[in-house]
Design a protein around this motif. Structure first.
Motif, PDB file in Angstrom:
ATOM      1  N   ARG A 125      16.550  28.773  89.234  1.00  0.00           N
ATOM      2  CA  ARG A 125      17.470  28.017  90.098  1.00  0.00           C
ATOM      3  C   ARG A 125      16.776  27.661  91.417  1.00  0.00           C
ATOM      4  O   ARG A 125      16.871  26.528  91.887  1.00  0.00           O
ATOM      5  CB  ARG A 125      18.734  28.850  90.361  1.00  0.00           C
ATOM      6  CG  ARG A 125      19.848  28.029  91.011  1.00  0.00           C
ATOM      7  CD  ARG A 125      21.066  28.874  91.323  1.00  0.00           C
ATOM      8  NE  ARG A 125      22.251  28.077  91.530  1.00  0.00           N
ATOM      9  CZ  ARG A 125      22.549  27.441  92.669  1.00  0.00           C
ATOM     10  NH1 ARG A 125      21.724  27.528  93.707  1.00  0.00           N
ATOM     11  NH2 ARG A 125      23.652  26.732  92.775  1.00  0.00           N
ATOM     12  N   LYS A 169      15.517  15.713  99.384  1.00  0.00           N
ATOM     13  CA  LYS A 169      16.391  15.423 100.533  1.00  0.00           C
ATOM     14  C   LYS A 169      15.557  15.116 101.781  1.00  0.00           C
ATOM     15  O   LYS A 169      15.855  14.172 102.504  1.00  0.00           O
ATOM     16  CB  LYS A 169      17.294  16.618 100.820  1.00  0.00           C
ATOM     17  CG  LYS A 169      18.450  16.768  99.848  1.00  0.00           C
ATOM     18  CD  LYS A 169      19.242  18.020 100.208  1.00  0.00           C
ATOM     19  CE  LYS A 169      20.497  18.125  99.379  1.00  0.00           C
ATOM     20  NZ  LYS A 169      21.203  19.385  99.651  1.00  0.00           N
ATOM     21  N   ALA A 202      22.519  20.386 103.769  1.00  0.00           N
ATOM     22  CA  ALA A 202      23.695  20.898 103.052  1.00  0.00           C
ATOM     23  C   ALA A 202      24.547  19.729 102.567  1.00  0.00           C
ATOM     24  O   ALA A 202      24.594  18.668 103.199  1.00  0.00           O
ATOM     25  CB  ALA A 202      24.517  21.799 103.968  1.00  0.00           C
ATOM     26  N   ASP A 203      25.223  19.952 101.438  1.00  0.00           N
ATOM     27  CA  ASP A 203      26.141  18.939 100.892  1.00  0.00           C
ATOM     28  C   ASP A 203      27.473  19.657 100.598  1.00  0.00           C
ATOM     29  O   ASP A 203      27.687  20.168  99.493  1.00  0.00           O
ATOM     30  CB  ASP A 203      25.532  18.340  99.622  1.00  0.00           C
ATOM     31  CG  ASP A 203      26.378  17.199  99.054  1.00  0.00           C
ATOM     32  OD1 ASP A 203      27.581  17.127  99.374  1.00  0.00           O
ATOM     33  OD2 ASP A 203      25.835  16.391  98.294  1.00  0.00           O
ATOM     34  N   GLU A 262      29.015  21.612  97.248  1.00  0.00           N
ATOM     35  CA  GLU A 262      29.258  23.058  97.294  1.00  0.00           C
ATOM     36  C   GLU A 262      30.688  23.377  96.862  1.00  0.00           C
ATOM     37  O   GLU A 262      30.919  24.307  96.081  1.00  0.00           O
ATOM     38  CB  GLU A 262      29.019  23.612  98.709  1.00  0.00           C
ATOM     39  CG  GLU A 262      27.558  23.577  99.113  1.00  0.00           C
ATOM     40  CD  GLU A 262      27.339  24.005 100.560  1.00  0.00           C
ATOM     41  OE1 GLU A 262      28.218  24.666 101.152  1.00  0.00           O
ATOM     42  OE2 GLU A 262      26.257  23.674 101.107  1.00  0.00           O
ATOM     43  N   HIS A 309      16.260  24.522 102.743  1.00  0.00           N
ATOM     44  CA  HIS A 309      16.249  23.064 102.918  1.00  0.00           C
ATOM     45  C   HIS A 309      16.031  22.694 104.392  1.00  0.00           C
ATOM     46  O   HIS A 309      15.325  21.728 104.689  1.00  0.00           O
ATOM     47  CB  HIS A 309      17.563  22.457 102.409  1.00  0.00           C
ATOM     48  CG  HIS A 309      17.649  22.448 100.911  1.00  0.00           C
ATOM     49  ND1 HIS A 309      18.659  21.825 100.226  1.00  0.00           N
ATOM     50  CD2 HIS A 309      16.845  22.979  99.965  1.00  0.00           C
ATOM     51  CE1 HIS A 309      18.477  21.981  98.928  1.00  0.00           C
ATOM     52  NE2 HIS A 309      17.387  22.693  98.749  1.00  0.00           N
TER      53      HIS A 309
HETATM   54  C1  LIG Z   1      20.939  22.220  95.891  1.00  0.00           C
HETATM   55  C2  LIG Z   1      21.583  21.451  96.784  1.00  0.00           C
HETATM   56  O1  LIG Z   1      21.632  21.770  98.152  1.00  0.00           O
HETATM   57  C3  LIG Z   1      22.601  22.665  98.689  1.00  0.00           C
HETATM   58  C4  LIG Z   1      22.727  23.853  97.838  1.00  0.00           C
HETATM   59  C5  LIG Z   1      23.625  23.884  96.798  1.00  0.00           C
HETATM   60  C6  LIG Z   1      23.515  24.911  95.724  1.00  0.00           C
HETATM   61  O2  LIG Z   1      22.693  25.835  95.871  1.00  0.00           O
HETATM   62  O3  LIG Z   1      24.233  24.782  94.702  1.00  0.00           O
HETATM   63  C7  LIG Z   1      24.660  22.937  96.751  1.00  0.00           C
HETATM   64  C8  LIG Z   1      24.801  21.989  97.717  1.00  0.00           C
HETATM   65  C9  LIG Z   1      23.903  21.891  98.883  1.00  0.00           C
HETATM   66  O4  LIG Z   1      24.569  22.329 100.070  1.00  0.00           O
HETATM   67  C10 LIG Z   1      22.217  20.171  96.400  1.00  0.00           C
HETATM   68  O5  LIG Z   1      22.592  19.405  97.301  1.00  0.00           O
HETATM   69  O6  LIG Z   1      22.339  19.918  95.188  1.00  0.00           O
END
Ligand SMILES: C=C(O[C@@H]1C=C(C(=O)O)C=C[C@H]1O)C(=O)O
Length: 117
Positions: A44, A55, A63-64, A68, A104
């Motif tokens: 993962r 990104k 962050a998204d 999430e 990130h």
């Molecule tokens: C992996 C990401 O980045 C961040 C981490 C996430 C995760 O670990 O599931 C989900 C959303 C983001 O805040 C993504 O944007 O997909």
């Protein structure tokens, strides 16, 4: 003949060979599952590392929150179906996501030529 006890619980069970054998079988499965968890988490994090690079390359925020929230809803449903406490599943996922977002931010900061942490 039973092997020497190796933990407090094993010593307490002492000569109860049946209970000792059961404990050891269960702990063997726990060891296998913990190893699987570590491997799954490593895979993962390899994926999220690449997402972080993507990104940063496209000036997307680390962050998204919408993604999430979707993930948390999904994991809570999966947990309920699997008879795992959904609140625990949410806490566990948030713990992982916090670490991913920290990575990130670090990737983005490196790309901007700044240092973070
Ligand atoms: C992996 C990401 O980045 C961040 C981490 C996430 C995760 O670990 O599931 C989900 C959303 C983001 O805040 C993504 O944007 O997909």
């Amino acid at each position: 003949m039973t092997d020497q006890p190796t933990s407090g619980a094993e010593r307490t069970l002492g000569g109860n060979e049946e209970a000792l054998a059961k404990l050891r079988t269960l702990r063997g499965s726990i060891d296998n599952l913990d190893a699987a968890l570590v491997h799954l988490l490593a895979e993962r994090f390899k994926c999220t590392q690449e997402v972080g690079e993507l990104k940063a390359a496209h000036d997307l925020p680390p962050a998204d929150p919408a993604r999430e929230a979707d993930q948390i809803d999904r994991l809570r449903r999966l947990a309920a179906d699997a008879r795992l406490d959904p609140a625990f599943a949410e806490k566990f996922l948030n713990f992982i996501i916090d670490e991913v977002v920290r990575h990130h931010r670090a990737i983005a900061a490196r790309q901007d030529g700044t240092t973070e942490e």
